[in-house]
Scaffold this motif. Structure first.
Motif, mmCIF file in Angstrom:
data_model
loop_
_atom_site.group_PDB
_atom_site.id
_atom_site.type_symbol
_atom_site.label_atom_id
_atom_site.label_comp_id
_atom_site.label_asym_id
_atom_site.label_seq_id
_atom_site.Cartn_x
_atom_site.Cartn_y
_atom_site.Cartn_z
ATOM 1 N N ARG A 231 -41.301 71.325 32.471
ATOM 2 C CA ARG A 231 -41.160 70.207 31.532
ATOM 3 C C ARG A 231 -42.529 69.633 31.181
ATOM 4 N N ALA B 117 -32.116 74.960 25.811
ATOM 5 C CA ALA B 117 -33.568 75.115 25.879
ATOM 6 C C ALA B 117 -34.235 74.089 24.980
ATOM 7 N N ASP B 118 -35.261 73.439 25.504
ATOM 8 C CA ASP B 118 -35.996 72.451 24.750
ATOM 9 C C ASP B 118 -36.769 73.116 23.606
ATOM 10 N N SER C 120 -39.919 74.718 24.768
ATOM 11 C CA SER C 120 -39.830 75.537 25.987
ATOM 12 C C SER C 120 -40.525 76.881 25.768
ATOM 13 N N ASP C 121 -41.143 77.383 26.826
ATOM 14 C CA ASP C 121 -41.924 78.624 26.728
ATOM 15 C C ASP C 121 -42.015 79.251 28.116
ATOM 16 N N SER D 103 -41.536 77.772 32.379
ATOM 17 C CA SER D 103 -41.371 76.732 31.359
ATOM 18 C C SER D 103 -41.194 75.333 31.944
ATOM 19 N N SER E 289 -37.655 72.416 34.694
ATOM 20 C CA SER E 289 -37.937 73.344 33.609
ATOM 21 C C SER E 289 -37.216 72.880 32.351
ATOM 22 N N ASP E 290 -37.846 73.073 31.198
ATOM 23 C CA ASP E 290 -37.156 72.720 29.957
ATOM 24 C C ASP E 290 -36.547 73.954 29.275
ATOM 25 N N ALA E 291 -36.575 75.089 29.992
ATOM 26 C CA ALA E 291 -35.886 76.280 29.492
ATOM 27 C C ALA E 291 -34.435 76.272 29.998
ATOM 28 N N ASP F 71 -36.190 80.671 27.120
ATOM 29 C CA ASP F 71 -36.742 79.579 26.319
ATOM 30 C C ASP F 71 -36.129 79.551 24.922
ATOM 31 N N ARG F 72 -36.635 78.631 24.111
ATOM 32 C CA ARG F 72 -36.070 78.420 22.772
ATOM 33 C C ARG F 72 -36.153 79.679 21.909
#
Lengths: 168, 157
Positions: free
Chosen positions: B100, B70-71, B74-75, B98, A55-57, A17-18
């Motif tokens: 969306r 990674a957004d 994101s987590d 993570s 997923s946004d990771a 992740d971020r």
């Protein structure tokens, strides 16, 4: 004695992740044993890309493993005196000019030359192992390699060593 | 392709140790052939070891993904869990870290069936039949079938 497929191929996907926390998730499939290794990689990536789409990771990649176990399952104890800390250490020169070592746990003491720690490379079983590591097991053309793909070229040293562990 | 063969050896005291070797093999080698290689290596190791080879593992090269993208929100400690049915009636699940944010209703952790189609990667996996019938299994090796994804929600795990 032979290992048999446990029945599943495990694809483990990594995400970050971020905040740079990472996490893996594993998806298992029972695949036909006629599936080629190239198809396995294609399939793993196919699933990984679709998992990444929801997923946004960051999708870091995938690892692939196939589990096997002994069949029939060994039920008895190993012989008295067996000890996985006693290794048969075989060191080879690789095609990169360096040295690489393969360690066999609980190496048989009877295959060590008396009065030394040197392994008896003339022993039939030892010689067969060395030949397979250099030239490939029966039915396979290539010998063993390092994890980076450097081929084993010659045996440099074979000796008994002890590698301690926390389990004793 | 470089593949790894790993063997676990157990001694009289129950201690277990691993030995590994890597081999260059053809991409067209089948799983059965790779297991044959593992068997050959296991037989050679067993012949020089007085421990017992108890299991093995084939490891293929990792597939590279990306290291960027990674957004902001994101987590990976939040996961989408897709529940599935198994032949035995047990619920298997697939976990995707993570998920969306736009997959979820505002203020909710469940995914509606309308959006569920977007995460039907399991169905797509089964449609990927280039090499025959694929069978999705849970961690215990039990087949997962039927309506593949029966529910999906977000957990903080």
């Amino acid at each position: 004695m032979a290992t048999v497929l446990v029945g599943t191929t495990q694809f483990t996907y990594g995400f970050k992740d971020r905040n740079k926390n990472t996490r893996g998730t594993t998806i298992s499939f029972a695949l036909p044993d006629t599936t080629t290794l190239a198809e396995l990689q294609t399939f793993a990536d196919y699933i990984g890309v679709r998992a990444a789409a929801v997923s946004d990771a960051t999708y870091l990649g995938a690892s692939i493993a196939i589990g096997t176990r002994e069949d029939p399952e060994p039920t008895g104890l190993a012989v008295v005196g067996s000890d996985v800390e006693r290794k048969g250490s075989f060191t080879f020169r690789n095609s990169g000019g360096g040295a690489s070592t393969i360690k066999i746990p609980s190496f048989k003491s009877s295959m060590v030359l008396d009065g030394s720690n040197a392994i008896n490379t003339a022993d039939t079983a030892v010689a067969a192992l060395i030949t397979a590591l250099l030239d490939g097991p029966v039915g396979f053309d290539n010998g063993a390699a390092t994890s980076t793909g450097l081929q084993y070229e010659a045996l440099i040293d074979a000796r008994k060593t002890h590698v301690g562990s926390s389990q004793g | 392709m470089l593949i790894g063969t790993q063997l676990l050896v157990k001694d009289r005291g129950g201690n277990v140790s691993r030995t590994s070797a890597f081999w260059e093999v053809s991409d067209s080698l089948a799983i059965s052939g790779a297991v044959g290689l593992l068997n050959s290596y296991a037989a050679l190791v067993q012949a020089v070891s007085d421990g017992i080879v108890i299991s093995g593992r084939l490891v293929l090269p990792d597939i590279e993904g990306s290291n960027f993208g990674a957004d902001l929100f994101s987590d990976v400690y939040s996961s989408l869990v897709c529940f599935c049915l198994s032949n035995s009636g047990r619920a298997g699940y697939i976990q995707i870290p993570s998920p969306r944010q736009d997959l979820f209703d505002i203020g909710g952790d469940f995914i509606g069936f309308r959006v569920l189609e977007q995460i039907a990667i399991l169905q797509e996996a089964l449609d990927f039949t280039q090499s025959g019938t694929l069978e999705l299994v849970d961690e215990a090796g039990v087949s997962i079938q039927g309506p593949l994804v029966v529910a999906a929600r977000r957990y903080g795990i």
